[in-house]
Design a protein around this motif. Structure first.
Motif, short mmCIF file in Angstrom:
data_model
loop_
_atom_site.label_atom_id
_atom_site.label_comp_id
_atom_site.label_asym_id
_atom_site.label_seq_id
_atom_site.Cartn_x
_atom_site.Cartn_y
_atom_site.Cartn_z
N GLN A 267 0.83 -1.20 0.00
CA GLN A 267 0.00 0.00 0.00
C GLN A 267 0.87 1.26 0.00
OE1 GLN A 267 -1.89 -1.06 3.65
NE2 GLN A 267 -3.74 -1.83 2.68
N ALA A 268 0.33 2.34 -0.52
CA ALA A 268 1.10 3.58 -0.65
C ALA A 268 1.60 4.10 0.68
CB ALA A 268 0.22 4.63 -1.34
N HIS B 271 -3.98 3.60 -6.09
CA HIS B 271 -2.68 2.94 -5.93
C HIS B 271 -2.84 1.43 -6.11
CE1 HIS B 271 1.35 2.24 -4.20
NE2 HIS B 271 0.79 1.19 -3.61
N ARG C 283 6.64 5.41 -11.50
CA ARG C 283 5.57 5.69 -12.45
C ARG C 283 6.03 5.39 -13.88
NH1 ARG C 283 0.53 5.71 -10.41
NH2 ARG C 283 0.61 6.58 -8.29
N ASP D 161 -8.24 1.51 -4.01
CA ASP D 161 -7.94 2.89 -4.39
C ASP D 161 -7.10 2.92 -5.67
OD1 ASP D 161 -5.40 2.11 -3.58
OD2 ASP D 161 -5.37 3.39 -1.78
N THR E 208 6.69 9.31 -0.91
CA THR E 208 6.08 9.75 -2.16
C THR E 208 7.09 9.76 -3.31
OG1 THR E 208 4.52 11.13 -0.94
CG2 THR E 208 4.80 11.62 -3.28
N TRP F 294 -3.30 0.61 -9.73
CA TRP F 294 -2.03 0.78 -10.45
C TRP F 294 -1.13 -0.43 -10.24
CZ3 TRP F 294 2.63 3.08 -7.79
CH2 TRP F 294 3.72 3.19 -8.66
N THR F 295 -0.93 -0.81 -8.98
CA THR F 295 -0.02 -1.92 -8.69
C THR F 295 -0.57 -3.25 -9.21
OG1 THR F 295 -0.98 -2.21 -6.48
CG2 THR F 295 0.94 -0.78 -6.66
N LEU G 65 7.60 6.26 -4.87
CA LEU G 65 6.49 5.87 -5.72
C LEU G 65 6.52 6.65 -7.04
CD1 LEU G 65 3.57 5.63 -3.13
CD2 LEU G 65 4.94 3.77 -4.08
#
Length: 303
Positions: free
Chosen positions: A93-94, A143, A106, A141, A99, A146-147, A102
């Motif tokens: 999890q984020a 994130h 991208r 969510d 930040t 995305w993952t 992460l």
């Protein structure tokens, strides 16, 4: 092509895995757990030795990218203790990451996963054997999407299984809708973790119907319905025809939980949980859950 389990010492046949803790951590560092890091190599060696003495033969470490996996140390730990180790790539999890880290991933997350599965983690030469991602509390969510999208892409490129942290055991069906529905990952390539933390038999049966693996992991904490509900839950799944989809793990996430530091640790799975489940399922099925099932769940036709 013959399926193999990718360990830190190389690929092996599924039957060679032996009695397996299918979800645990030797090393883990997160800003969410300050001062509780699993970051001690001698303690990890002692924990593996205790697990081996209890009858254990293999451990799947779900610690993903950026959380202190210490991949460099894993091969020697495996050699010296005789315990086979499987290492993860993936992303949690984020909240567990800065930040900036992460942001640096991208546009290339799937590429990082594939590289760690096929070429190795950094310069260690240790290849990951699974992709670990995470859902949220009763939801997914941005994130998580995305993952999981990157994990699905890496799965298609390599065949690697995808293991999912379910936050407090929730969100299983949303995860399956995304991974197996939208993204087309076969159900038997998905492992759902922490189902024991949200003991809803209807959700568990619906999840099992997808063909995914159901991981019951971690000894009881005061706020989780784990050990005392687990026999009932796994018996219900077996009675419903899903006994061949079960996995068991210890999920040691903080230093105080290691057996060598006074906690239950990895040996608890074999010292206490195993006998309790044998009363519910019978020794023959529990033996398969600990040996045959992890070999099938974590094996892949590696591309």
């Amino acid at each position: 092509m013959v399926s193999r389990v990718r360990t830190v010492l190389g690929d092996i046949r599924p039957a060679e895995l032996g009695v397996c803790d299918a979800h645990d951590h030797l090393f883990l560092r997160s800003r969410q757990l300050p001062g509780q890091e699993l970051d001690d190599v001698p303690a990890a060696r002692a924990e593996l030795a205790a697990f081996r003495a209890a009858g254990g033969a293999a451990v799947v470490q779900w610690t993903p990218y950026g959380l202190g996996r210490r991949a460099t140390d894993l091969p020697e730990l495996s050699r010296t203790t005789g315990v086979r180790l499987v290492c993860a790539t993936g992303l949690h999890q984020a909240a567990h990451y800065e930040t900036e880290l992460l942001g640096s991933l991208r546009g290339r997350l799937a590429e990082v996963f594939v590289s760690e599965l096929t070429e190795g983690i950094g310069t260690t030469g240790v290849r990951a054997g699974l992709i670990k991602v995470a859902g949220g509390f009763h939801a997914l969510d941005g994130h998580a999407r995305w993952t999981m999208t990157a994990a699905a892409e890496a799965h298609r490129a390599t065949g690697a299984p995808i293991a999912v942290h379910l936050e407090l055991g929730t969100g299983a069906l949303d995860v399956l809708d995304l991974l197996c529905g939208e993204l087309g990952v076969p159900g038997d390539r998905v492992i759902l973790g922490h189902l024991n933390r949200f003991p809803d038999p209807v959700v568990q049966r619906q999840a099992a119907a997808s063909g995914c693996w159901l991981a019951f992991d971690g000894p009881s904490r005061a706020h989780f319905a784990t050990d005392w509900r687990m026999p009932e839950a796994v018996r219900a799944l077996a009675d419903a025809g899903f006994g061949d989809r079960l996995l068991l793990g210890g999920d040691t996430v903080v230093a105080g939980a290691r057996s060598v530091d006074g906690g239950p640790g990895m040996p608890y799975l074999l010292r206490r949980v195993r006998s309790r489940l044998e009363e519910a399922l019978g020794a023959e099925l529990v033996d398969r859950v600990l040996t045959e099932h992890p070999g099938r769940a974590f094996a892949a036709d590696w591309a």
